[in-house]
Scaffold this active site. Structure first.
Site, PDB file in Angstrom:
ATOM      1  N   TYR A 114     -51.047 114.892  -4.588  1.00 36.34           N
ATOM      2  CA  TYR A 114     -50.175 115.569  -4.678  1.00 36.34           C
ATOM      3  C   TYR A 114     -48.825 115.112  -5.330  1.00 36.34           C
ATOM      4  O   TYR A 114     -47.641 114.804  -4.472  1.00 36.34           O
ATOM      5  CB  TYR A 114     -49.612 116.413  -3.401  1.00 36.34           C
ATOM      6  CG  TYR A 114     -49.290 117.819  -3.453  1.00 36.34           C
ATOM      7  CD1 TYR A 114     -49.979 118.734  -4.015  1.00 36.34           C
ATOM      8  CD2 TYR A 114     -47.847 118.066  -3.339  1.00 36.34           C
ATOM      9  CE1 TYR A 114     -49.258 120.072  -4.267  1.00 36.34           C
ATOM     10  CE2 TYR A 114     -47.575 119.479  -3.511  1.00 36.34           C
ATOM     11  CZ  TYR A 114     -48.258 120.347  -4.089  1.00 36.34           C
ATOM     12  OH  TYR A 114     -47.842 121.551  -4.293  1.00 36.34           O
ATOM     13  N   HIS A 148     -45.725 113.489  -7.307  1.00 30.44           N
ATOM     14  CA  HIS A 148     -44.501 113.956  -7.769  1.00 30.44           C
ATOM     15  C   HIS A 148     -43.626 112.735  -8.460  1.00 30.44           C
ATOM     16  O   HIS A 148     -44.400 111.565  -8.598  1.00 30.44           O
ATOM     17  CB  HIS A 148     -43.515 114.341  -6.219  1.00 30.44           C
ATOM     18  CG  HIS A 148     -43.573 113.335  -5.038  1.00 30.44           C
ATOM     19  ND1 HIS A 148     -42.940 112.064  -5.329  1.00 30.44           N
ATOM     20  CD2 HIS A 148     -43.969 113.420  -4.057  1.00 30.44           C
ATOM     21  CE1 HIS A 148     -43.121 111.450  -4.120  1.00 30.44           C
ATOM     22  NE2 HIS A 148     -43.743 112.481  -3.220  1.00 30.44           N
ATOM     23  N   GLY A 197     -41.818 110.366  -7.332  1.00 33.66           N
ATOM     24  CA  GLY A 197     -41.579 109.216  -6.640  1.00 33.66           C
ATOM     25  C   GLY A 197     -42.978 108.408  -7.017  1.00 33.66           C
ATOM     26  O   GLY A 197     -42.950 107.191  -7.257  1.00 33.66           O
ATOM     27  N   HIS A 198     -43.971 109.161  -7.110  1.00 33.80           N
ATOM     28  CA  HIS A 198     -45.334 108.482  -7.473  1.00 33.80           C
ATOM     29  C   HIS A 198     -45.237 108.074  -9.074  1.00 33.80           C
ATOM     30  O   HIS A 198     -45.676 107.023  -9.234  1.00 33.80           O
ATOM     31  CB  HIS A 198     -46.444 109.566  -7.026  1.00 33.80           C
ATOM     32  CG  HIS A 198     -46.506 109.676  -5.747  1.00 33.80           C
ATOM     33  ND1 HIS A 198     -46.418 111.076  -5.348  1.00 33.80           N
ATOM     34  CD2 HIS A 198     -47.121 108.999  -4.732  1.00 33.80           C
ATOM     35  CE1 HIS A 198     -46.640 111.113  -4.164  1.00 33.80           C
ATOM     36  NE2 HIS A 198     -47.142 109.762  -3.508  1.00 33.80           N
ATOM     37  N   GLN A 248     -55.947 107.540   9.016  1.00 32.83           N
ATOM     38  CA  GLN A 248     -54.419 107.446   9.303  1.00 32.83           C
ATOM     39  C   GLN A 248     -53.559 108.626   9.823  1.00 32.83           C
ATOM     40  O   GLN A 248     -52.588 108.715  10.069  1.00 32.83           O
ATOM     41  CB  GLN A 248     -53.937 106.792   8.155  1.00 32.83           C
ATOM     42  CG  GLN A 248     -53.600 108.195   6.976  1.00 32.83           C
ATOM     43  CD  GLN A 248     -53.036 107.210   5.865  1.00 32.83           C
ATOM     44  OE1 GLN A 248     -53.502 106.238   5.219  1.00 32.83           O
ATOM     45  NE2 GLN A 248     -51.528 107.526   5.458  1.00 32.83           N
ATOM     46  N   GLN A 275     -44.228 101.121   6.337  1.00 29.10           N
ATOM     47  CA  GLN A 275     -45.312 100.862   5.743  1.00 29.10           C
ATOM     48  C   GLN A 275     -45.187  99.598   4.993  1.00 29.10           C
ATOM     49  O   GLN A 275     -46.353  98.637   4.869  1.00 29.10           O
ATOM     50  CB  GLN A 275     -45.971 102.068   4.999  1.00 29.10           C
ATOM     51  CG  GLN A 275     -47.174 101.800   4.131  1.00 29.10           C
ATOM     52  CD  GLN A 275     -47.496 103.054   3.334  1.00 29.10           C
ATOM     53  OE1 GLN A 275     -48.383 103.875   3.826  1.00 29.10           O
ATOM     54  NE2 GLN A 275     -47.287 103.331   2.123  1.00 29.10           N
ATOM     55  N   SER A 312     -44.575 114.590  -0.463  1.00 24.80           N
ATOM     56  CA  SER A 312     -45.330 115.538  -0.777  1.00 24.80           C
ATOM     57  C   SER A 312     -45.169 116.684   0.517  1.00 24.80           C
ATOM     58  O   SER A 312     -45.562 117.786   0.031  1.00 24.80           O
ATOM     59  CB  SER A 312     -46.966 115.063  -0.698  1.00 24.80           C
ATOM     60  OG  SER A 312     -46.834 114.014  -1.834  1.00 24.80           O
TER      61      SER A 312
END
Length: 295
Positions: free
Chosen positions: A35, A37, A39-40, A64, A156, A189
């Site tokens: 999904y 956006h 940012g990715h 996760q 993360q 997302s």
């Protein structure tokens, strides 16, 4: 761009590109849950700038997600994801099934201690074990020189940096800046879950971080307790906001500061981190800064 679904095909495709481009062609990996956006897209662009070969993985990792979380309903749109990855210059997109990644019950997990027990780890037990396990699997499958991760998921990043350091993995974790909408909302997302009113009120997250950083710079918030109180006070102005945490910790160690500990003038990176629910949607945001440089 080529889309592949098996480990064998991915490895052979990377090898073919390396033969074609030469041994100096580095491999950059952008792990995602899809999904995609902007940012990715920014991660893929950075990987494209840095490397001869860019691999994007799209895999919604079941281990996760905790009980009652949104694994089944997590947004998915493969065709859209492939179009974005190709537009940003990815060479390969890896789309494994759950059976490909976990062909049998997993008896081996990668666990990073201490820094996974706070912030998001406190309310999502086992979450980071799932993250480190799947990322280590992807690193073993792809053998990248660099892995690209957004700083919106700042814990993360810290956890993966610790894993790579502790296990002497031959890969560099490349943290990339948070990408925001024009009004300040951090891209996620999960933003699609927000109602119009929830999204409007969610802008309080970035506003609280800006106001807290300004207060440190101006000397009106000098202790960790001052900052926590300011963050909570500003966020609480939104009636729909349900605060899970509003914390001030060191980075990358994620050690909490006591309420009376002075932050203003600290000669180290300080992280203000938030997790807040708006209805059924859990949003995270953060700001990393050096108080000494802010003064």
């Amino acid at each position: 761009m080529k889309a592949v679904r098996t480990i064998e095909e991915l490895r052979s495709s990377i090898k073919a590109l390396q033969i074609n481009l030469g041994p100096e062609a580095t491999v950059g990996l952008v792990p995602t849950m899809g999904y995609l956006h902007e940012g990715h897209a920014s991660l893929i662009r950075r990987a494209r700038e840095d490397n001869g070969i860019v691999v994007v993985s799209i895999f919604v990792n079941p281990i996760q997600f905790g009980p009652g979380e949104d694994y089944e309903t997590y947004p998915r749109d493969e065709a859209r994801d492939l179009a974005l990855a190709e537009a940003e210059g990815a060479d390969l997109v890896f789309l494994p099934s759950v059976e490909t990644m976990y062909p049998r019950p997993t008896k081996t997990k990668i666990m990073v201690s201490d820094i996974t027990t706070r912030l998001c780890g406190a309310s999502r037990p086992g979450h980071f074990d799932g993250v480190t396990t799947v990322v280590s699997k992807l690193f073993n499958i792809v053998q990248p020189d660099k892995g690209y991760f957004g700083m919106k998921d700042v814990q993360q990043v810290a956890v993966l940096q610790q894993m790579v350091q502790d296990l002497n993995m031959n890969v560099e974790i490349v943290p990339c800046p948070i990408v925001r909408e024009e009004d300040g909302l951090a891209l996620s997302s999960r933003n699609v879950y927000l109602s119009e009113e929830e999204r409007r009120q969610a802008l309080v997250l970035s506003r609280s971080l800006r106001e807290a950083a300004a207060a440190v710079s101006e000397g009106t918030a000098v202790t960790a307790g001052d900052i926590r109180n300011l963050l909570q006070r500003v966020i609480s102005q939104s009636p729909l906001a349900d605060i899970e945490y509003a914390e001030v910790v060191s980075f990358p160690g994620l050690q909490p500061y006591s309420d009376d500990e002075e932050i203003s003038g600290k000669d180290e990176a300080v992280l203000m981190a938030l997790a807040v629910r708006f209805g059924r949607t859990r949003l995270i945001d953060n700001r990393l800064f050096n108080p000494k440089e802010a003064n």
